[in-house]
Design an enzyme around this catalytic site. Structure first.
Site, PDB file in Angstrom:
ATOM      1  N   HIS A  72       0.837  -1.205   0.000  1.00  0.00           N
ATOM      2  CA  HIS A  72       0.000   0.000   0.000  1.00  0.00           C
ATOM      3  C   HIS A  72       0.868   1.249   0.000  1.00  0.00           C
ATOM      4  CE1 HIS A  72      -4.143  -1.656   1.416  1.00  0.00           C
ATOM      5  NE2 HIS A  72      -3.567  -2.434   0.515  1.00  0.00           N
ATOM      6  N   TYR A 201      -9.197   5.388   7.619  1.00  0.00           N
ATOM      7  CA  TYR A 201      -9.338   5.726   9.045  1.00  0.00           C
ATOM      8  C   TYR A 201     -10.424   6.799   9.114  1.00  0.00           C
ATOM      9  CZ  TYR A 201      -4.967   3.262  10.055  1.00  0.00           C
ATOM     10  OH  TYR A 201      -3.995   2.302  10.195  1.00  0.00           O
ATOM     11  N   PRO A 293      -3.982   0.364  18.743  1.00  0.00           N
ATOM     12  CA  PRO A 293      -3.751  -0.147  17.390  1.00  0.00           C
ATOM     13  C   PRO A 293      -3.822   0.902  16.278  1.00  0.00           C
ATOM     14  CG  PRO A 293      -5.929  -0.773  18.163  1.00  0.00           C
ATOM     15  CD  PRO A 293      -5.235  -0.132  19.322  1.00  0.00           C
ATOM     16  N   LYS A 297       1.316  -0.170  14.988  1.00  0.00           N
ATOM     17  CA  LYS A 297       2.724  -0.291  15.360  1.00  0.00           C
ATOM     18  C   LYS A 297       3.070  -1.537  16.190  1.00  0.00           C
ATOM     19  CE  LYS A 297       4.583   3.245  13.443  1.00  0.00           C
ATOM     20  NZ  LYS A 297       4.255   2.688  12.112  1.00  0.00           N
ATOM     21  N   TYR A 385       4.011   6.545  10.129  1.00  0.00           N
ATOM     22  CA  TYR A 385       3.230   5.356   9.760  1.00  0.00           C
ATOM     23  C   TYR A 385       4.104   4.331   9.047  1.00  0.00           C
ATOM     24  CZ  TYR A 385      -1.021   2.804   8.492  1.00  0.00           C
ATOM     25  OH  TYR A 385      -2.006   1.845   8.371  1.00  0.00           O
TER      26      TYR A 385
END
Ligand code: APR
Ligand code: PHB
Length: 395
Positions: A72, A201, A293, A297, A385
């Site tokens: 991704h 998200y 979560p 990580k 990220y």
């Protein structure tokens, strides 16, 4: 029985460590209190940083991950009904993440270990660790009703948050930092195509939600729910209806619903214990820290912990140097705190906090608006990220 490193716990931390040590010719025995099937039945997250992907290649277990994992280059944040793309690739000079479920990764590691004939004792009961403050530590456990003793040079505590290793350290030798969030995540796994090619998200007035996936035909969705909710309170239909309310029009149209394969509620916690070394006992993975979560990580931190620990153990056995072991706790904790900070911040930014002071809510909204509309803000999310470099902040 005798081994060089006794590894407690056959989750990702213990299994990756076992693999890295084996590659270097160091003996290890893994003791796990559950069955292999039970370990594989736990549904966990599935986003790997490049550092973790490289490590799994190094451990020789990357083949299926490369074949089946989804690379991704970005993800979306949906806020105020509008999607904002975090272009991971563009904002980080070409980095991306790989979506590959922890369950599949664990299966690959278990199979590699079994194929190499490496010892793992499943259903080891009453595991207890002894004399790790001295030079001759050992572990005792019961298996099939018989008592066993495993002598070793080092103990690797890879036994998760509720394990025996951290709990065996005298209270005055350890400091624990903890924050429990006032909500949980209700997760649902289904054999339905994901609603979007990339993760979404969602920050909505009804609470956070996340649209994730395991493959092109299997989806994983989450809803922020009150801590008082029970999984039995949520039928599949209720879950899908609530997810639709938190999605945008495009999402509502594209969402394919279906029966759940698994549904569970997990609390959200930030937790760090310091230090991570106690004589000949080393903590790694969830045994030493927990992240909420939201930043994806947990698994990545576990992987980098055991990378540093295996490097230090190899230095000890091969080069006769204890420098890596001496620095393990400090080096690992620096990386852990960075991931803790990001996971906490990203959680604060994207969730709805019950009973929040109205000015705090306004400030949070304003911060989210700022980071989404500023390239510097989006880059801050992106570089955390995809994972900061292993040696970040060391020079
Ligand atoms: N004796 C033996 N084994 C134990 C004991 C014990 N007393 N206590 C716990 N264990 C085992 C658990 O059954 C589990 O299989 O230790 C293992 C720990 O595995 P995980 O909880 O998966 O922790 P870790 O390997 O550090 O993996 C971290 O898991 O929770 C996620 O987000 C987290 O992705 C991260 C990863
Ligand atoms: C998941 O797919 O389970 C997942 C993905 C990203 C997260 C958390 C969980 O941040």
């Amino acid at each position: 029985m005798r081994t060089q490193v006794a590894i407690i716990g056959a989750g990702p931390s213990g299994l990756i460590l076992g693999q890295l040590l084996h590659k270097a010719g160091i003996d290890a025995v893994i003791l796990e209190r559950r069955t292999g099937e039970y370990v594989l039945s736990r549904i966990r997250a599935g986003v790997l940083e490049q550092v973790a992907v490289d490590l799994l290649d190094e451990a020789g277990v990357g083949e299926r991950m490369h074949r089946e994992g989804l690379v991704h280059e970005g993800f979306e944040i949906l806020a105020w009904g509008k999607r904002h793309r975090i272009d991971l690739h563009g904002l980080t000079g070409g980095k991306c993440v790989t979506v590959y479920g922890q369950t599949e990764l664990t299966r690959d590691l278990m199979e590699a270990r079994a194929a190499q004939g490496l010892p793992t004792v499943y259903e080891a009961e009453d595991v207890a660790i002894h004399d790790f403050g001295g030079t001759k530590p050992y572990v005792t456990y019961r298996k099939d009703g018989r008592e066993h003793r495993l002598d070793c040079d080092f103990i690797a505590g890879c036994d998760g948050f509720h394990g025996v290793c951290r709990a065996s350290v005298p209270k005055n030798a350890i400091r624990e930092y903890e924050k429990v969030y006032p909500f949980g995540w209700l997760g649902l796994l289904s054999d339905t195509p994901p609603v979007n090619d990339e993760l979404i998200y969602i920050n909505s007035p009804r609470g956070f939600a996340l649209c994730s996936m395991r493959s092109r035909t299997r989806s994983r969705y989450y809803l922020q729910v009150p801590l008082t909710d029970k999984v039995e309170d949520w039928s599949d239909d209720m879950f899908w209806e609530e997810l639709k309310r938190r999605l945008d029009d495009e999402g509502r149209e594209r969402l394919v619903t279906g029966p759940s394969l698994e549904k569970s509620i997990a609390p959200l916690r930030s937790f760090v214990s310091e230090p991570l070394r106690f004589g000949r006992l080393f903590l790694a993975g969830d045994a030493g820290h927990i992240v909420p979560p939201t930043g994806a990580k947990g698994l990545n931190l576990a992987a980098t912990d055991v990378k540093l620990l295996s490097t230090a153990l190899i230095e000890h056995y091969v080069e006769g140097s204890d420098a890596g072991l001496d620095h393990y706790s400090e080096r690992t904790l620096r990386r852990i705190w960075r991931a803790e900070r990001f996971s906490w911040w990203f959680t604060m930014l994207t969730h709805k906090f019950p009973n929040e002071n109205p000015i705090e809510e306004k400030l949070r909204e304003s911060e989210l608006e700022y980071v989404l509309h500023s390239e510097a803000g989006r880059r801050t999310i992106a570089e955390n990220y995809v994972g900061l470099p292993l040696d970040f902040g060391e020079s």
